[in-house]
Scaffold this active site. Structure first.
Site, PDB file in Angstrom:
ATOM      1  N   GLY A 191      -0.774   2.549   5.959  1.00  0.00           N
ATOM      2  CA  GLY A 191      -0.621   3.359   4.743  1.00  0.00           C
ATOM      3  C   GLY A 191      -0.755   4.833   5.069  1.00  0.00           C
ATOM      4  O   GLY A 191      -1.603   5.210   5.861  1.00  0.00           O
ATOM      5  N   ARG A 231       4.728  -0.309   8.428  1.00  0.00           N
ATOM      6  CA  ARG A 231       3.990  -1.525   8.788  1.00  0.00           C
ATOM      7  C   ARG A 231       4.969  -2.336   9.635  1.00  0.00           C
ATOM      8  O   ARG A 231       6.129  -2.466   9.277  1.00  0.00           O
ATOM      9  CB  ARG A 231       3.553  -2.277   7.541  1.00  0.00           C
ATOM     10  N   ASP A 272      -7.657   0.236  10.035  1.00  0.00           N
ATOM     11  CA  ASP A 272      -8.142  -0.802  10.954  1.00  0.00           C
ATOM     12  C   ASP A 272      -7.020  -1.671  11.523  1.00  0.00           C
ATOM     13  O   ASP A 272      -7.107  -2.118  12.670  1.00  0.00           O
ATOM     14  CB  ASP A 272      -9.266  -1.639  10.328  1.00  0.00           C
ATOM     15  N   THR A 279      -6.982   6.913   6.677  1.00  0.00           N
ATOM     16  CA  THR A 279      -6.828   5.949   5.577  1.00  0.00           C
ATOM     17  C   THR A 279      -7.611   6.451   4.370  1.00  0.00           C
ATOM     18  O   THR A 279      -8.707   6.985   4.536  1.00  0.00           O
ATOM     19  CB  THR A 279      -7.310   4.533   5.973  1.00  0.00           C
ATOM     20  N   ASP A 302      -9.013   4.663   2.292  1.00  0.00           N
ATOM     21  CA  ASP A 302     -10.040   3.677   1.900  1.00  0.00           C
ATOM     22  C   ASP A 302     -11.447   3.985   2.425  1.00  0.00           C
ATOM     23  O   ASP A 302     -12.418   3.402   1.940  1.00  0.00           O
ATOM     24  CB  ASP A 302      -9.649   2.281   2.403  1.00  0.00           C
ATOM     25  N   ASP A 362     -12.830   2.919   5.025  1.00  0.00           N
ATOM     26  CA  ASP A 362     -13.459   1.643   5.377  1.00  0.00           C
ATOM     27  C   ASP A 362     -13.665   1.474   6.881  1.00  0.00           C
ATOM     28  O   ASP A 362     -13.861   0.354   7.353  1.00  0.00           O
ATOM     29  CB  ASP A 362     -12.605   0.471   4.842  1.00  0.00           C
ATOM     30  N   ARG A 414     -10.001  10.409 -19.960  1.00  0.00           N
ATOM     31  CA  ARG A 414     -11.123  10.556 -20.894  1.00  0.00           C
ATOM     32  C   ARG A 414     -10.701  11.329 -22.136  1.00  0.00           C
ATOM     33  O   ARG A 414     -11.097  11.000 -23.250  1.00  0.00           O
ATOM     34  CB  ARG A 414     -12.316  11.226 -20.206  1.00  0.00           C
ATOM     35  N   MET A 433      -7.446   1.711  -5.706  1.00  0.00           N
ATOM     36  CA  MET A 433      -7.176   1.106  -4.387  1.00  0.00           C
ATOM     37  C   MET A 433      -8.449   1.007  -3.546  1.00  0.00           C
ATOM     38  O   MET A 433      -9.505   1.493  -3.944  1.00  0.00           O
ATOM     39  CB  MET A 433      -6.167   1.971  -3.633  1.00  0.00           C
ATOM     40  N   ARG A 455      -8.459  -1.611  -0.505  1.00  0.00           N
ATOM     41  CA  ARG A 455      -8.465  -2.824   0.347  1.00  0.00           C
ATOM     42  C   ARG A 455      -9.740  -3.617   0.106  1.00  0.00           C
ATOM     43  O   ARG A 455      -9.993  -3.992  -1.003  1.00  0.00           O
ATOM     44  CB  ARG A 455      -8.343  -2.438   1.822  1.00  0.00           C
ATOM     45  N   LYS A 515     -22.351   0.698 -27.555  1.00  0.00           N
ATOM     46  CA  LYS A 515     -22.482   0.878 -29.002  1.00  0.00           C
ATOM     47  C   LYS A 515     -22.447   2.324 -29.464  1.00  0.00           C
ATOM     48  O   LYS A 515     -21.839   2.664 -30.461  1.00  0.00           O
ATOM     49  CB  LYS A 515     -23.784   0.226 -29.474  1.00  0.00           C
ATOM     50  N   GLU A 534      -9.232  -2.793  -6.678  1.00  0.00           N
ATOM     51  CA  GLU A 534      -8.072  -3.700  -6.727  1.00  0.00           C
ATOM     52  C   GLU A 534      -8.374  -5.144  -6.314  1.00  0.00           C
ATOM     53  O   GLU A 534      -7.741  -6.067  -6.811  1.00  0.00           O
ATOM     54  CB  GLU A 534      -6.919  -3.145  -5.872  1.00  0.00           C
ATOM     55  N   LEU A 569      -0.011   6.722  -6.676  1.00  0.00           N
ATOM     56  CA  LEU A 569      -0.452   8.080  -7.015  1.00  0.00           C
ATOM     57  C   LEU A 569      -1.624   8.511  -6.136  1.00  0.00           C
ATOM     58  O   LEU A 569      -1.753   9.674  -5.749  1.00  0.00           O
ATOM     59  CB  LEU A 569      -1.006   8.072  -8.438  1.00  0.00           C
ATOM     60  N   GLN A 570      -2.476   7.528  -5.826  1.00  0.00           N
ATOM     61  CA  GLN A 570      -3.717   7.810  -5.101  1.00  0.00           C
ATOM     62  C   GLN A 570      -3.498   8.257  -3.661  1.00  0.00           C
ATOM     63  O   GLN A 570      -4.379   8.810  -3.030  1.00  0.00           O
ATOM     64  CB  GLN A 570      -4.606   6.554  -5.095  1.00  0.00           C
TER      65      GLN A 570
HETATM   66  P1  ATP Z   1      -4.379   1.180   5.794  1.00  0.00           P
HETATM   67  O1  ATP Z   1      -5.864   1.000   5.884  1.00  0.00           O
HETATM   68  O2  ATP Z   1      -4.014   2.487   5.198  1.00  0.00           O
HETATM   69  O3  ATP Z   1      -3.651   0.028   5.165  1.00  0.00           O
HETATM   70  P2  ATP Z   1      -3.830   0.109   8.416  1.00  0.00           P
HETATM   71  O4  ATP Z   1      -3.691   0.779   9.730  1.00  0.00           O
HETATM   72  O5  ATP Z   1      -5.010  -0.811   8.256  1.00  0.00           O
HETATM   73  O6  ATP Z   1      -3.820   1.260   7.333  1.00  0.00           O
HETATM   74  P3  ATP Z   1      -1.998  -2.143   8.473  1.00  0.00           P
HETATM   75  O7  ATP Z   1      -0.707  -2.345   7.778  1.00  0.00           O
HETATM   76  O8  ATP Z   1      -3.059  -3.150   8.321  1.00  0.00           O
HETATM   77  O9  ATP Z   1      -2.490  -0.675   8.061  1.00  0.00           O
HETATM   78  O10 ATP Z   1      -1.694  -2.009  10.049  1.00  0.00           O
HETATM   79  C1  ATP Z   1      -0.717  -1.106  10.526  1.00  0.00           C
HETATM   80  C2  ATP Z   1       0.080  -1.739  11.611  1.00  0.00           C
HETATM   81  O11 ATP Z   1      -0.765  -2.055  12.724  1.00  0.00           O
HETATM   82  C3  ATP Z   1       0.746  -3.070  11.260  1.00  0.00           C
HETATM   83  O12 ATP Z   1       1.916  -2.902  10.520  1.00  0.00           O
HETATM   84  C4  ATP Z   1       1.009  -3.634  12.644  1.00  0.00           C
HETATM   85  O13 ATP Z   1       2.150  -3.040  13.213  1.00  0.00           O
HETATM   86  C5  ATP Z   1      -0.215  -3.154  13.413  1.00  0.00           C
HETATM   87  N1  ATP Z   1      -1.192  -4.262  13.490  1.00  0.00           N
HETATM   88  C6  ATP Z   1      -2.030  -4.700  12.536  1.00  0.00           C
HETATM   89  N2  ATP Z   1      -2.726  -5.774  12.954  1.00  0.00           N
HETATM   90  C7  ATP Z   1      -2.295  -6.035  14.222  1.00  0.00           C
HETATM   91  C8  ATP Z   1      -2.604  -7.032  15.200  1.00  0.00           C
HETATM   92  N3  ATP Z   1      -3.504  -7.979  14.979  1.00  0.00           N
HETATM   93  N4  ATP Z   1      -1.960  -6.959  16.400  1.00  0.00           N
HETATM   94  C9  ATP Z   1      -1.050  -6.006  16.629  1.00  0.00           C
HETATM   95  N5  ATP Z   1      -0.708  -5.058  15.740  1.00  0.00           N
HETATM   96  C10 ATP Z   1      -1.309  -5.055  14.555  1.00  0.00           C
END
Ligand code: ATP
Length: 326
Positions: free
Chosen positions: A14, A75, A106, A129, A131, A133, A158, A173, A175, A215, A226, A257-258
């Site tokens: 993302g 992705r 991650d 990210t 998030d 996280d 509001r 959002m 995750r 109240k 989410e 939007l976020q």
């Molecule tokens: P966000 O937290 O914003 O969603 P993200 O990096 O966690 O970001 P993901 O879509 O989970 O987003 O991962 C991004 C890309 O990383 C995936 O589209 C894929 O190409 C690669 N990826 C994720 N998991 C694996 C895995 N187990 N092995 C190899 N590549 C991976």
């Protein structure tokens, strides 16, 4: 690394506001240190397909204030396969890229970790990210901007909520993480935040509604992360109307939007600091680590740890002002 190392940089997963500031810092710091920079477009997909362009400092001028990512994100399911990663490695060889900087969440780091286990390529991760996280950094690139965007939306809701005596359920959002939801609820003075870390069962929500803390109020805003509650904000709205048919509810799903908007100063500074630190880490011979900032200090966290450790929301008593007190 040879005398003029070439660094590849990509954004993946993302998009998050501040990614451009990170790309800019990486490019400028690398060139300042006599390195070449190659931007890889569309994340791991572009690495597989060979979508590569050498960057000069002018390629990153005028981008620090822009949201999204100028080198695009994607992705990519193919990178999750050994065949896909083999193609990606061939691109690195063809382009003579000696090290990789990946900006993402991650999933991106899991891909980087797997890639580094199969091929001899130093990788540095930058946490990008909304998030927040990722373990090993107090904040991720994009989190502050998203938090401000959500707070701004709450302020606007509001105004209209108070004019019509309504309960607004706002889906946020995140995750698996509730950082955005909890902190936006606090910043926006919301009546409740429903987060996955303390996911309530329907009975708890019904119980809280029955307690009727509303109240004395003529409008309420409740944030629903989410994935905190099956059925999301719409389901919570249904429950409220079942218990209190006299209440009028409205659901707002903030959605993409976020992710948008110009990054806050805080995100620009965070991303710039991390981008410079990524190049410094490579110069120091580091590999397969994520750059974090903890207590205002740069930290290098093994990618494995950043992925595997769960970043928890600390139990702070003052959080109670926002969590599930409908
Ligand atoms: P966000 O937290 O914003 O969603 P993200 O990096 O966690 O970001 P993901 O879509 O989970 O987003 O991962 C991004 C890309 O990383 C995936 O589209 C894929 O190409 C690669 N990826 C994720 N998991 C694996 C895995 N187990 N092995 C190899 N590549 C991976």
């Amino acid at each position: 690394m040879d005398k003029t190392p070439t660094i590849g940089v990509l954004t993946s997963g993302g998009d998050a506001p501040g990614m451009n500031a990170a790309i800019r810092a990486v490019t400028r710091e690398a060139i300042c240190n006599g390195m070449k920079v190659k931007a890889i477009y569309h994340g791991y997909q572009g690495l597989i397909d060979g979508e590569v362009k050498e960057f000069q400092t002018q390629d990153v001028s005028g981008i620090i204030q822009r949201g999204g990512t100028i080198i695009k994100s994607a992705r990519c399911a193919e990178f999750q396969t050994p065949e896909g990663r083999k193609k990606a490695y061939k691109t690195l060889q063809r382009e003579k890229i000696d090290a990789l900087i990946v900006i993402g969440g991650d999933g991106t780091f899991t891909g980087a970790r797997n890639f580094s286990m199969e091929y001899d390529i130093p990788i540095i991760g930058l946490p990008g990210t909304i998030d927040n996280d990722l373990w090993g950094t107090d904040a991720t690139i994009g989190y502050d901007t998203a938090l401000n965007t959500i707070t701004d939306c709450i302020d606007k809701l509001r105004d209209t909520g108070a004019s019509h005596d309504r309960i607004f359920l706002v889906e946020v959002m995140g995750r698996d993480a509730g950082f955005l939801t909890l902190n936006a609820a606090i910043a926006g003075g919301c009546e409740a935040a429903i987060i996955p870390e303390r996911a309530p069962v329907p009975e708890q929500i019904e119980e809280a509604i029955k307690r009727g803390q509303r109240k004395s109020k003529n409008s309420s805003i409740i944030l629903v992360q989410e994935h905190a509650f099956e059925g999301g904000a719409n389901k919570v709205a249904q429950l409220i109307e079942q218990v209190h048919p006299e209440y009028s509810t409205r659901v707002t799903v903030l959605g993409h939007l976020q992710r948008g908007g110009s990054p806050t100063a805080s995100d620009r500074i965070l991303a710039s600091r991390m981008g410079v630190a990524a190049i410094q880490a490579l110069l120091d011979g580091q590999r397969n680590v994520m750059v974090g900032i903890q207590n205002d200090e740069i930290t290098l966290v093994p990618l494995n740890k950043a992925i595997q450790q769960k970043k928890d929301i600390k139990e702070d008593s003052w959080h109670a002002i926002a969590t599930l007190s409908l």
